[in-house]
Design an enzyme around this catalytic site. Sequence first.
Site, mmCIF file in Angstrom:
data_model
loop_
_atom_site.group_PDB
_atom_site.id
_atom_site.type_symbol
_atom_site.label_atom_id
_atom_site.label_comp_id
_atom_site.label_asym_id
_atom_site.label_seq_id
_atom_site.Cartn_x
_atom_site.Cartn_y
_atom_site.Cartn_z
ATOM 1 N N HIS A 117 53.016 27.162 11.656
ATOM 2 C CA HIS A 117 51.637 27.673 11.595
ATOM 3 C C HIS A 117 51.106 27.859 13.116
ATOM 4 C CE1 HIS A 117 47.688 28.813 10.937
ATOM 5 N NE2 HIS A 117 47.207 27.852 10.968
ATOM 6 N N ASP A 142 65.017 44.405 11.647
ATOM 7 C CA ASP A 142 66.013 43.423 11.489
ATOM 8 C C ASP A 142 65.275 42.293 11.083
ATOM 9 O OD1 ASP A 142 67.199 44.414 15.179
ATOM 10 O OD2 ASP A 142 67.622 45.285 13.088
ATOM 11 N N HIS A 182 42.700 34.052 9.266
ATOM 12 C CA HIS A 182 43.040 32.648 9.732
ATOM 13 C C HIS A 182 44.395 32.805 10.965
ATOM 14 C CE1 HIS A 182 44.396 28.437 8.330
ATOM 15 N NE2 HIS A 182 44.547 28.443 9.714
ATOM 16 N N TYR A 236 74.754 40.453 13.036
ATOM 17 C CA TYR A 236 74.303 40.117 14.516
ATOM 18 C C TYR A 236 74.526 38.932 14.890
ATOM 19 C CZ TYR A 236 70.830 39.118 18.105
ATOM 20 O OH TYR A 236 70.424 38.583 19.161
#
Length: 238
Positions: A117, A142, A182, A236
């Site tokens: 976060h 992607d 937030h 990838y």
Amino acid sequence: MTTTNISALTNEIRQRIQEARQRVSALHAELPRWELVVWTAGNVSERVYVSETNKPSNDDVFVIKPSGVNYENLTPDSMVVCNLNGDLLEGNYSPSSDTAAHAYVYRNMPEVGGVVHTHSTYATAWAARGEEIPCVLTMMADEFGGPIPVGPFAIIGDNSIGRGIVETLRKSRSPAVLMQNHGPFTIGKDAKAAVKAAVMVEEVARTVQIARQDGEIIPIPQESIDRLYDRYQNVYGQ
Ligand SMILES: O=C(CO)[C@@H](O)[C@@H](O)COP(=O)(O)O
């Protein structure tokens, strides 16, 4: 059933916890490095499987940042360990303010091994508008497989943030959600993957914000998004 007594765990599991302490402590340095946080306004956690077979369960624990401790003062030993109810099991500090949200995600999304976060500026600006970031960059296709969704406004202190994160991410391929008013929460198979998603969500939030200031942004057709996402997720890299 959740784990309540760390000392009852096997030496192997305790070793896993120690290794997770080292990874989570080191990964917190990435938040100021990529300018995703000011002061202490961000946190990283990683799930630790307590089953011998390394399968997720509600007995798992997670390592998370102690609340309000400056990043330069974080060490493996200053990390704290909680169960999936968010109860502190081991540590000399109080757990992050967002521990309940991280715990809720781990309880309800067994595939998630890491949660991050932040309040990174551009992603949080989109969150302040309650506006999802449209998929107009191949980098978004992607990494996020489509738009980056917005989760509901929720006040810290109970399961409402965690519930909003899970309900939103279950309807999306994105490893990032912009919690309204937030900021971003990100998930990954481990803490490093969740930190990468936190870096990428801020990058695309900035680019799309700048792009649309000077003209119309151009959505990518869904068929192309799907092809880009499939390649990036399955081909990838090394
Ligand atoms: O936004 C908030 C609190 O409202 C938190 O995410 C942020 O301050 C980080 O808190 P912690 O230092 O992890 O307790």
